[in-house]
Write a protein that holds these residues in place. Structure first.
Motif, PDB file in Angstrom:
ATOM      1  N   UNK A  77      -7.580   0.172 -22.973  1.00  0.00           N
ATOM      2  CA  UNK A  77      -7.794   0.132 -21.937  1.00  0.00           C
ATOM      3  C   UNK A  77      -6.982   1.901 -21.570  1.00  0.00           C
ATOM      4  N   UNK A  78      -6.760   2.402 -21.961  1.00  0.00           N
ATOM      5  CA  UNK A  78      -6.604   3.910 -21.910  1.00  0.00           C
ATOM      6  C   UNK A  78      -7.368   4.813 -22.826  1.00  0.00           C
ATOM      7  N   UNK A  79      -7.326   4.348 -23.649  1.00  0.00           N
ATOM      8  CA  UNK A  79      -7.986   5.058 -24.407  1.00  0.00           C
ATOM      9  C   UNK A  79      -9.901   4.744 -24.585  1.00  0.00           C
ATOM     10  N   UNK A  80     -10.451   3.363 -23.547  1.00  0.00           N
ATOM     11  CA  UNK A  80     -11.530   3.809 -22.944  1.00  0.00           C
ATOM     12  C   UNK A  80     -11.996   4.296 -21.744  1.00  0.00           C
ATOM     13  N   UNK A  81     -10.950   4.521 -20.945  1.00  0.00           N
ATOM     14  CA  UNK A  81     -11.138   5.307 -19.987  1.00  0.00           C
ATOM     15  C   UNK A  81     -10.470   6.474 -19.792  1.00  0.00           C
TER      16      UNK A  81
END
Length: 433
Positions: A77-81
């Motif tokens: 999730x953090x990688x995408x954001x």
């Protein structure tokens, strides 16, 4: 009634009975495999069970278990954001970045089905806030993982390679077939993405609040990100060292270059480093999907043991011409994939016909498999197939899921026409044989 007809009845019955009775089609396939093997092919029950693709099952279990840590602790999730934030100064890049992220994560082994379920509730709100069309969002969520997933360590690549082996191909033959399928899936999926990016005015994307202010990685997520890089980087490094340096040591080292060796080590490392709850990560293993894939491949293997390949070769020589064959496979794959999974239903079923068609018509084998996988990937957007249904099921807001549902009803039909045009124009690449 010939064995090939009985086999096709069995495999279609397994798929559609599973759909209508809400029973895992892999379980039905296993029962039918035993019946067909014992009564039709003279095998024992043990002989049929020995055809169960144990390596494939182990690979899928370990891969989904490992990536379960990254999903549960929010690393993906953090990688995408964070990656999406790179486009904040140039908003038209945001859809492109999202597509690239999903492609890369699927390419390095994140299971595509997990990608559908995990990225939909993240990407859909970003797209709504950024004025990105839901059609373009669906192409990002479903199309990008399909395009990336046929790599050698991607979910589709692994499953399809094992299916090729079940069809009687050697590993040396299966690798270029799957590589060609990967290239063609990338070509067509990217072409469709680019076309709809301009048609739906993706270049008018706005910057949303979630893109401007993503949360930073915490300590656990940093550890997980390092493990993800090690997972993919170690496989590449061993191959590069063998190619560039050679020598007995690196040749021996490269023998360990297998996900069934590397991923279990990283699972142990994940547990030791406490990047997540082991039991919760284990719940991410889609045992239903794994049983489905393995059950159908077992049924296919039984049919091939019984000699259906020879019967299909004769049938193809008498009924399928070289000019019609690619379009026949394209339409058949599109129709089937509208209701069932590409890798667990369409490729194992129609793949049994490819060798016969190639032998009788002289057409390129790698291209024929692409004529199955590429259109099937697009009609997999359907709400009744795996890609569309998982994506819709992961969106909790009815105001978002209902319009997307309507879109996914007709988009696969348009995609089928696009795929036929790609075949006609010779856009799809041919492999070495």
């Amino acid at each position: 009634m010939s064995l090939s007809v009985i086999f096709l009845i069995c495999i279609l019955s397994a798929i559609f009975l599973g759909f209508f009775l809400k029973v895992n089609a892999g379980i039905i396939s296993t029962v039918l495999a035993v019946l067909l093997g014992v009564l039709g092919c003279g095998l024992s029950v043990s002989g049929v069970i020995a055809l169960w693709p144990s390596k494939l099952m182990m690979t899928l279990v370990f891969m989904t278990f490992f990536f379960g840590f990254a999903i549960n602790n929010g690393t993906l999730h953090r990688i995408i954001q964070v990656a999406t934030r790179w486009g904040r100064k140039c908003p038209p890049l945001i859809p492109i970045i999202l597509f690239a992220i999903n492609f890369i994560m699927s390419m390095i082994g994140v299971p595509a089905y997990a990608m559908f379920a995990f990225t939909a509730p993240i990407i859909i709100p970003i797209c709504v806030d950024s004025s990105i069309s839901l059609i373009l969002a669906a192409i990002i969520i479903i199309g990008a993982p399909i395009a990336g997933g046929y790599s050698s360590v991607g979910q589709f690549g692994i499953i399809t390679t094992n299916t090729m082996l079940a069809h009687g191909y050697s590993m040396e033959q299966a690798i270029p077939i799957v590589r060609t399928m990967w290239i063609n899936n990338i070509i067509v999926q990217v072409l469709v993405f680019v076309a709809f990016y301009f048609i739906l005015k993706g270049y008018k994307t706005k910057v949303s609040e979630s893109v401007m202010h993503p949360d930073p990685f915490d300590k656990v997520q940093k550890k997980t990100a390092i493990l993800l890089m090690v997972a993919f980087g170690s496989m590449i490094l061993m191959s590069v060292l063998k190619t560039l340096i050679g020598g007995d040591f690196f040749i021996t080292l490269n023998k360990f270059n297998d996900v069934l060796f590397i991923i279990p080590i990283l699972i142990i490392a994940s547990i030791i480093l406490k990047v997540g709850d082991e039991k919760e990560a284990f719940k991410r293993i889609p045992m239903g999907s794994i049983l489905l894939v393995c059950g159908i491949i077992t049924l296919v293997s039984v049919g091939l043991k019984g000699g259906i390949l020879d019967e299909i070769t004769v049938w193809a020589a008498d009924n399928v011409s070289s000019g019609v064959a690619p379009y026949f496979l394209c339409v058949a794959a599109s129709f089937m994939s509208y209701f069932v999974s590409t890798t667990s239903g369409v490729i194992p079923t129609l793949g049994t016909m490819v060798a016969g068609i190639a032998q009788s018509t002289g057409l390129n084998t790698c291209l024929l498999y692409s004529c199955i996988s590429v259109p099937a990937g697009f009609t997999g957007y359907s709400p009744f197939s795996s890609g569309g249904s998982i994506t819709l099921g992961s969106i909790v807001d009815d105001n978002l899921s209902k319009p997307l549902y309507k879109t996914l009803l007709w988009f696969p039909l348009l995609a089928t026409v696009i795929n036929i045009l790609c075949i006609m124009l010779g856009i799809m690449q041919k492999g070495p044989f």
